[in-house]
Write a protein that holds these residues in place. Structure first.
Motif, PDB file in Angstrom:
ATOM      1  N   ILE A  41       0.713  -1.290  -0.083  1.00 29.24           N
ATOM      2  CA  ILE A  41      -0.062   0.145  -0.022  1.00 29.24           C
ATOM      3  C   ILE A  41       0.897   1.202  -0.031  1.00 29.24           C
ATOM      4  N   ASN A  45       1.211   4.146  -3.009  1.00 33.17           N
ATOM      5  CA  ASN A  45       0.879   5.381  -2.693  1.00 33.17           C
ATOM      6  C   ASN A  45       2.028   6.517  -3.364  1.00 33.17           C
ATOM      7  N   TYR A 136       8.051  12.928   2.741  1.00 29.62           N
ATOM      8  CA  TYR A 136       7.775  11.573   3.156  1.00 29.62           C
ATOM      9  C   TYR A 136       8.203  10.451   2.448  1.00 29.62           C
TER      10      TYR A 136
ATOM     11  N   PRO B  52      -5.903  11.292  -5.777  1.00 27.85           N
ATOM     12  CA  PRO B  52      -6.972  10.611  -6.889  1.00 27.85           C
ATOM     13  C   PRO B  52      -8.409  11.178  -6.869  1.00 27.85           C
ATOM     14  N   ASN B 134       3.718   3.008   9.504  1.00 24.85           N
ATOM     15  CA  ASN B 134       4.216   3.339   8.090  1.00 24.85           C
ATOM     16  C   ASN B 134       3.916   4.747   7.526  1.00 24.85           C
ATOM     17  N   THR B 135       4.600   5.427   7.178  1.00 21.30           N
ATOM     18  CA  THR B 135       4.499   6.870   6.637  1.00 21.30           C
ATOM     19  C   THR B 135       3.269   6.966   5.641  1.00 21.30           C
ATOM     20  N   PHE B 136       2.840   5.790   4.878  1.00 18.11           N
ATOM     21  CA  PHE B 136       1.960   5.737   3.855  1.00 18.11           C
ATOM     22  C   PHE B 136       0.779   4.520   4.241  1.00 18.11           C
ATOM     23  N   GLY B 137      -0.360   5.290   4.631  1.00 21.28           N
ATOM     24  CA  GLY B 137      -1.529   4.378   4.795  1.00 21.28           C
ATOM     25  C   GLY B 137      -2.242   4.177   3.651  1.00 21.28           C
ATOM     26  N   PRO B 138      -3.469   3.841   4.088  1.00 19.20           N
ATOM     27  CA  PRO B 138      -4.438   3.547   2.834  1.00 19.20           C
ATOM     28  C   PRO B 138      -4.665   4.372   2.033  1.00 19.20           C
ATOM     29  N   THR B 139      -4.465   5.801   2.183  1.00 16.41           N
ATOM     30  CA  THR B 139      -4.606   6.825   1.346  1.00 16.41           C
ATOM     31  C   THR B 139      -3.377   7.595   1.366  1.00 16.41           C
ATOM     32  N   LEU B 140      -2.909   8.248   0.386  1.00  9.95           N
ATOM     33  CA  LEU B 140      -1.800   9.292   0.404  1.00  9.95           C
ATOM     34  C   LEU B 140      -1.457  10.199   1.658  1.00  9.95           C
ATOM     35  N   LYS B 158      -1.438  13.311   7.505  1.00  4.86           N
ATOM     36  CA  LYS B 158       0.031  13.763   7.727  1.00  4.86           C
ATOM     37  C   LYS B 158      -0.265  15.323   7.936  1.00  4.86           C
TER      38      LYS B 158
END
Lengths: 251, 160
Positions: A41, A45, A136, B52, B134-140, B158
């Motif tokens: 994921i 992203n 990031y 998106p 995690n720095t990136f989750g299910p969305t940006l 974020k």
């Protein structure tokens, strides 16, 4: 801005757009195949983010050249693409993709800081916007470099092998091109070679802390952005297939 | 007589597709509304440029203004000044909390220390005994955290 400057600026925007687009596509190939769900994921992203940046650069280029963004992306042949070879190489193993993204992220941060001061305002504004997002990316990939570099004997060895492969390719990002002179004159963009020292300092410090040895080969495989490996042809064949098969499709 | 105030009010009903309780106005996405000779010009700015949901928001904003009776509606995307999470209104921060998402810390332009600060308050129990997963989750726009007290994961919007 005279015609010469405008042409140079449009080319520069194409370089920026193509690097991000091709890297985004390569990274998107991991979607559904990441080593663990969270990373799948996260990296998807990051790919999405780079795709958004490519779209931003392409829209700025469209304002100058009038060429439609979709046409530029889906109906341009490999020979007309202007990305560096670094981003078109197959995604390899996880070490390869993480390290490539890391080397590119550091380049972007250094580059965007300079572009944010461009005399061409749309370029400066876009660079300022993208720059904060890239923080990031770097945070994520820098952590992977450390994790794999200091991990197991195998992860370390894979990272070193990858670094030896990628280091010369990364040097192509810092090659000055004919357009750079005109852009420099107008204060629109600094020359790529002027970014090398800072990039090298940042990457060398971090890679060394991850127990990796900096390769001695600094010769890029090519200095010409029109020069591509066969990998780009197969990448574009896949990326452009639907658009070319159904050119009038709307979704 | 419809004024720009009415348009702003109507736009409060346009929600961020990825955060369904929060409006595009509260998120600081709508930057400007101009009304002249019966035509409306709106400026919006992306949160994250790869988001998106941008096209959907642009479409929803235009549709909402047309529903007020305007036929000439343009929605322009601007990048300057770059969107910052500091613009997220207090009302939206409360809603994020209700959705189980920790709102971003206000950084006042000093983003880098915040981006690397490994502290987030759990939206459920208020504990700071948490760890970034995690720095990136299910969305940006979101990162993934774990709360040691609740022994469960949560998300943070974020800081940007």
């Amino acid at each position: 801005m005279n015609t010469n400057h405008q042409t140079a600026l449009a080319q520069k925007l194409l370089f920026l757009a193509d690097d991000e687009l091709i890297l985004a596509h390569r990274n998107s190939e991991w979607t559904g195949h990441g080593p663990i769900l969270e990373e799948d994921i996260a990296f998807t992203n990051i790919a999405l983010d780079e795709m958004g940046h490519a779209a931003t650069w392409h829209r700025l280029r469209q304002e100058l050249t009038g060429e439609d963004v979709d046409t530029a992306v889906f109906f341009r042949d490999p020979a007309a693409y202007r990305n560096v070879q670094l981003v078109e190489l197959p995604h390899g193993d996880w070490a390869f993709s993480m390290l490539r993204q890391y080397l590119f992220d550091v380049y972007e941060l250094v580059h965007l800081a300079q572009l944010a001061t461009s005399s061409y305002r749309p370029l400066a504004e876009a660079a300022a916007k993208i720059r904060v997002e890239e923080i990031y990316h770097l945070r994520h990939t820098a952590a992977w470099v450390t994790r794999l570099g200091l991990g197991t004997a195998e992860s370390h060895q894979r990272m070193q092998t990858t670094l030896d492969t990628l280091w010369p390719y990364a040097q192509q990002l810092f090659v000055n091109l004919p357009e750079d002179e005109a852009l420099g004159e107008m204060g629109m963009a600094v020359s790529p070679s002027s970014l090398l020292e800072e990039w090298q300092h940042l990457t060398t410090t971090h890679l060394t802390q991850a127990n990796l040895i900096i390769p001695t080969n600094h010769m890029p495989p090519t200095t010409d952005r029109a020069d591509h490996t066969d990998h780009l042809t197969s990448l574009l064949a896949e990326m452009q297939s639907v658009a070319r098969q159904y050119p009038t499709a709307v979704w | 007589m419809i004024t720009t105030t009415h348009i702003w009010q109507a736009l409060e009903e346009v929600k961020d597709p990825e955060l369904p309780l929060v409006s595009v106005v509260e998120m600081g996405i709508v930057r400007d509304v101009q009304l002249a000779a019966g035509s409306v010009h709106i400026k919006m700015t992306p949160t994250f440029s790869g988001c998106p949901a941008l096209d959907v928001m642009q479409r929803d904003i235009a549709a909402k203004v047309r529903a007020l009776g305007f036929t000439q509606v343009t929605v322009e995307t601007v990048l300057h000044p770059p969107w910052t999470s500091d613009w997220i209104a207090d009302s939206a921060r409360e809603k994020l909390q209700q959705l189980g998402i920790t709102p971003p810390i206000r950084h006042g332009g000093n983003l880098i220390p915040i981006a690397f600060l490994d502290v987030a308050t759990c939206p459920r129990c208020g504990s700071t005994n948490t760890i970034l997963k995690n720095t990136f989750g299910p969305t940006l726009c979101k990162s993934v955290w774990y709360c040691h007290e609740c022994q469960d994961g949560f998300e943070q919007f974020k800081a940007l």
